[in-house]
Design a protein around this motif. Structure first.
Motif, PDB file in Angstrom:
ATOM      1  N   ASP A  43       0.841  -1.197   0.000  1.00 25.99           N
ATOM      2  CA  ASP A  43       0.000   0.000   0.000  1.00 25.99           C
ATOM      3  C   ASP A  43       0.874   1.245   0.000  1.00 25.99           C
ATOM      4  O   ASP A  43       1.228   1.777   1.041  1.00 25.99           O
ATOM      5  N   ARG A  44       1.232   1.709  -1.180  1.00 24.59           N
ATOM      6  CA  ARG A  44       2.154   2.844  -1.284  1.00 24.59           C
ATOM      7  C   ARG A  44       1.403   4.152  -1.507  1.00 24.59           C
ATOM      8  O   ARG A  44       0.631   4.308  -2.441  1.00 24.59           O
ATOM      9  N   ILE A  45       1.650   5.088  -0.626  1.00 22.26           N
ATOM     10  CA  ILE A  45       1.076   6.428  -0.710  1.00 22.26           C
ATOM     11  C   ILE A  45       2.215   7.425  -0.559  1.00 22.26           C
ATOM     12  O   ILE A  45       3.168   7.182   0.183  1.00 22.26           O
ATOM     13  N   GLU A  46       2.155   8.523  -1.243  1.00 19.59           N
ATOM     14  CA  GLU A  46       3.192   9.547  -1.140  1.00 19.59           C
ATOM     15  C   GLU A  46       3.322  10.021   0.310  1.00 19.59           C
ATOM     16  O   GLU A  46       2.343  10.453   0.926  1.00 19.59           O
ATOM     17  N   PRO A  47       4.523   9.936   0.906  1.00 21.76           N
ATOM     18  CA  PRO A  47       4.705  10.336   2.305  1.00 21.76           C
ATOM     19  C   PRO A  47       4.339  11.800   2.539  1.00 21.76           C
ATOM     20  O   PRO A  47       4.563  12.659   1.696  1.00 21.76           O
ATOM     21  N   ARG A  48       3.796  12.065   3.699  1.00 20.67           N
ATOM     22  CA  ARG A  48       3.458  13.422   4.103  1.00 20.67           C
ATOM     23  C   ARG A  48       3.531  13.492   5.627  1.00 20.67           C
ATOM     24  O   ARG A  48       3.449  12.464   6.306  1.00 20.67           O
ATOM     25  N   LEU A  49       3.703  14.684   6.152  1.00 24.01           N
ATOM     26  CA  LEU A  49       3.731  14.861   7.599  1.00 24.01           C
ATOM     27  C   LEU A  49       2.352  14.591   8.183  1.00 24.01           C
ATOM     28  O   LEU A  49       1.342  15.043   7.635  1.00 24.01           O
ATOM     29  N   MET A  50       2.319  13.855   9.292  1.00 28.78           N
ATOM     30  CA  MET A  50       1.045  13.454   9.888  1.00 28.78           C
ATOM     31  C   MET A  50       0.782  14.244  11.171  1.00 28.78           C
ATOM     32  O   MET A  50       0.803  13.713  12.281  1.00 28.78           O
ATOM     33  N   GLU A  63      12.924  21.726  13.157  1.00 27.31           N
ATOM     34  CA  GLU A  63      13.756  21.346  14.300  1.00 27.31           C
ATOM     35  C   GLU A  63      14.572  20.081  14.006  1.00 27.31           C
ATOM     36  O   GLU A  63      15.782  20.033  14.249  1.00 27.31           O
ATOM     37  N   MET A  64      13.921  19.049  13.485  1.00 23.31           N
ATOM     38  CA  MET A  64      14.621  17.796  13.207  1.00 23.31           C
ATOM     39  C   MET A  64      15.616  17.962  12.053  1.00 23.31           C
ATOM     40  O   MET A  64      16.679  17.345  12.041  1.00 23.31           O
ATOM     41  N   SER A  65      15.291  18.817  11.112  1.00 28.77           N
ATOM     42  CA  SER A  65      16.211  19.085  10.009  1.00 28.77           C
ATOM     43  C   SER A  65      17.501  19.699  10.530  1.00 28.77           C
ATOM     44  O   SER A  65      18.604  19.346  10.095  1.00 28.77           O
ATOM     45  N   GLU A  66      17.370  20.613  11.485  1.00 30.99           N
ATOM     46  CA  GLU A  66      18.552  21.242  12.078  1.00 30.99           C
ATOM     47  C   GLU A  66      19.397  20.203  12.824  1.00 30.99           C
ATOM     48  O   GLU A  66      20.632  20.228  12.760  1.00 30.99           O
ATOM     49  N   ARG A  67      18.745  19.276  13.501  1.00 27.93           N
ATOM     50  CA  ARG A  67      19.475  18.263  14.265  1.00 27.93           C
ATOM     51  C   ARG A  67      20.218  17.271  13.360  1.00 27.93           C
ATOM     52  O   ARG A  67      21.232  16.698  13.767  1.00 27.93           O
ATOM     53  N   LEU A  68      19.704  17.073  12.164  1.00 27.43           N
ATOM     54  CA  LEU A  68      20.323  16.125  11.235  1.00 27.43           C
ATOM     55  C   LEU A  68      21.297  16.784  10.264  1.00 27.43           C
ATOM     56  O   LEU A  68      21.879  16.115   9.417  1.00 27.43           O
ATOM     57  N   LYS A  69      21.464  18.088  10.400  1.00 24.40           N
ATOM     58  CA  LYS A  69      22.252  18.859   9.434  1.00 24.40           C
ATOM     59  C   LYS A  69      23.668  18.327   9.262  1.00 24.40           C
ATOM     60  O   LYS A  69      24.188  18.249   8.140  1.00 24.40           O
ATOM     61  N   SER A  70      24.313  17.926  10.336  1.00 27.32           N
ATOM     62  CA  SER A  70      25.700  17.453  10.250  1.00 27.32           C
ATOM     63  C   SER A  70      25.796  16.086   9.585  1.00 27.32           C
ATOM     64  O   SER A  70      26.826  15.735   9.021  1.00 27.32           O
ATOM     65  N   GLU A  75      19.767  19.951   2.341  1.00 28.91           N
ATOM     66  CA  GLU A  75      18.504  20.259   3.021  1.00 28.91           C
ATOM     67  C   GLU A  75      17.309  19.571   2.365  1.00 28.91           C
ATOM     68  O   GLU A  75      16.417  19.061   3.059  1.00 28.91           O
ATOM     69  N   PHE A  76      17.272  19.528   1.045  1.00 31.11           N
ATOM     70  CA  PHE A  76      16.145  18.891   0.355  1.00 31.11           C
ATOM     71  C   PHE A  76      16.065  17.409   0.717  1.00 31.11           C
ATOM     72  O   PHE A  76      14.991  16.892   1.047  1.00 31.11           O
ATOM     73  N   VAL A  77      17.198  16.723   0.661  1.00 29.02           N
ATOM     74  CA  VAL A  77      17.243  15.296   0.999  1.00 29.02           C
ATOM     75  C   VAL A  77      16.856  15.080   2.453  1.00 29.02           C
ATOM     76  O   VAL A  77      16.110  14.163   2.792  1.00 29.02           O
ATOM     77  N   ARG A  78      17.345  15.956   3.310  1.00 29.05           N
ATOM     78  CA  ARG A  78      17.078  15.862   4.747  1.00 29.05           C
ATOM     79  C   ARG A  78      15.593  15.982   5.045  1.00 29.05           C
ATOM     80  O   ARG A  78      15.015  15.160   5.774  1.00 29.05           O
ATOM     81  N   ARG A  79      14.965  16.956   4.463  1.00 36.73           N
ATOM     82  CA  ARG A  79      13.547  17.196   4.737  1.00 36.73           C
ATOM     83  C   ARG A  79      12.673  16.122   4.091  1.00 36.73           C
ATOM     84  O   ARG A  79      11.647  15.713   4.663  1.00 36.73           O
ATOM     85  N   LYS A  80      13.102  15.631   2.943  1.00 39.65           N
ATOM     86  CA  LYS A  80      12.360  14.537   2.301  1.00 39.65           C
ATOM     87  C   LYS A  80      12.423  13.274   3.149  1.00 39.65           C
ATOM     88  O   LYS A  80      11.410  12.583   3.336  1.00 39.65           O
ATOM     89  N   LEU A  81      13.597  12.970   3.683  1.00 38.75           N
ATOM     90  CA  LEU A  81      13.763  11.810   4.541  1.00 38.75           C
ATOM     91  C   LEU A  81      12.934  11.943   5.803  1.00 38.75           C
ATOM     92  O   LEU A  81      12.237  11.001   6.220  1.00 38.75           O
ATOM     93  N   LEU A  82      12.984  13.087   6.442  1.00 36.78           N
ATOM     94  CA  LEU A  82      12.234  13.295   7.674  1.00 36.78           C
ATOM     95  C   LEU A  82      10.735  13.185   7.457  1.00 36.78           C
ATOM     96  O   LEU A  82      10.010  12.621   8.288  1.00 36.78           O
ATOM     97  N   THR A  83      10.260  13.695   6.334  1.00 39.77           N
ATOM     98  CA  THR A  83       8.837  13.573   6.007  1.00 39.77           C
ATOM     99  C   THR A  83       8.453  12.109   5.871  1.00 39.77           C
ATOM    100  O   THR A  83       7.411  11.670   6.387  1.00 39.77           O
ATOM    101  N   ALA A  84       9.292  11.335   5.183  1.00 41.90           N
ATOM    102  CA  ALA A  84       9.019   9.908   4.995  1.00 41.90           C
ATOM    103  C   ALA A  84       9.060   9.163   6.333  1.00 41.90           C
ATOM    104  O   ALA A  84       8.229   8.285   6.593  1.00 41.90           O
ATOM    105  N   ILE A  85      10.023   9.502   7.187  1.00 41.20           N
ATOM    106  CA  ILE A  85      10.116   8.848   8.495  1.00 41.20           C
ATOM    107  C   ILE A  85       8.874   9.147   9.329  1.00 41.20           C
ATOM    108  O   ILE A  85       8.288   8.246   9.943  1.00 41.20           O
ATOM    109  N   HIS A  86       8.456  10.409   9.335  1.00 41.06           N
ATOM    110  CA  HIS A  86       7.279  10.765  10.123  1.00 41.06           C
ATOM    111  C   HIS A  86       6.037  10.044   9.605  1.00 41.06           C
ATOM    112  O   HIS A  86       5.224   9.529  10.394  1.00 41.06           O
TER     113      HIS A  86
END
Length: 206
Positions: A43-50, A63-70, A75-86
């Motif tokens: 069941d694949r749906i485009e990830p989004r923040l919940m 906030e999480m993007s800043e923590r993962l910055k190092s 930034e694009f990859v970081r925010r895309k990953l975080l959205t998918a994780i959430h």
């Protein structure tokens, strides 16, 4: 009830030198469980923040993007990953911050990580899961696919263990009953990715 024993500071000191690649053990799945997991994977749906509203979601993402910055400079990859994780964590009834802690320990956010026992990707999923609940053409190095597998598998283990996260994490790592791995995940979760937004998202108990 969560059973975490090792002192947080000791666990955090281990994070810098120790990587614990997943080594889930292949176990028998009943037809109903296997069927449910297959549906979850397919069941694949485009990830989004919940989140209840956009402002809360953006605050968490910033906030999480800043923590993962190092760890993830782009930034694009970081925010895309975080959205998918959430999305995948929430969909599976898991705390997204806990999943961040697990990924921190399992792969250090390296989507191409391979462990000595063959576990792959961000959440270090063992390839036998493709045979059990997926298809051979699904790449465990694909970000969304790996997160879907990993979160679905951990939810399955939580169900088996009646919501006991300590034991579920042990199953995920292939070290059921031992404290080291659950403590490391817990310490990474609380030490690096804790989120106090007033909403109080918790690991779903069943």
């Amino acid at each position: 009830m969560l059973k975490f024993f090792a002192p947080t500071l000791l666990c955090l000191s281990l994070l810098a030198t120790t990587a614990h690649a997943g080594a889930q053990r292949e176990e028998y799945l009943s037809d109903s469980v296997a069927s449910s997991l297959r549906r979850s994977i397919a069941d694949r749906i485009e990830p989004r923040l919940m989140f209840a509203n956009k402002a809360e979601g953006e605050a968490w993402l910033d906030e999480m993007s800043e923590r993962l910055k190092s760890r993830i400079p782009d930034e694009f990859v970081r925010r895309k990953l975080l959205t998918a994780i959430h999305y995948e964590a929430t969909r599976a009834g898991l705390d997204p911050q806990m999943v961040l802690g697990l990924i921190h320990i399992e792969s250090r956010f390296n989507r191409y990580a391979i462990s000595p026992v063959g576990a792959r990707g961000l959440m270090q999923v063992m390839p036998f899961w493709q045979r059990a609940i997926g298809t051979p053409d699904q790449s465990l190095f694909d970000m969304n696919t790996n997160l879907r597998y990993g979160c679905s598998i951990l939810r399955h283990y939580l169900n088996i263990e009646n919501g006991d996260l300590f034991r579920a994490l042990g199953r995920y790592n292939g070290s059921l009953g031992k404290a080291e791995y659950p403590n490391l995940v817990y310490s990474a979760w609380k030490g690096y990715y804790d989120w106090n937004d007033g909403v109080g998202q918790k690991v779903a108990q069943k």
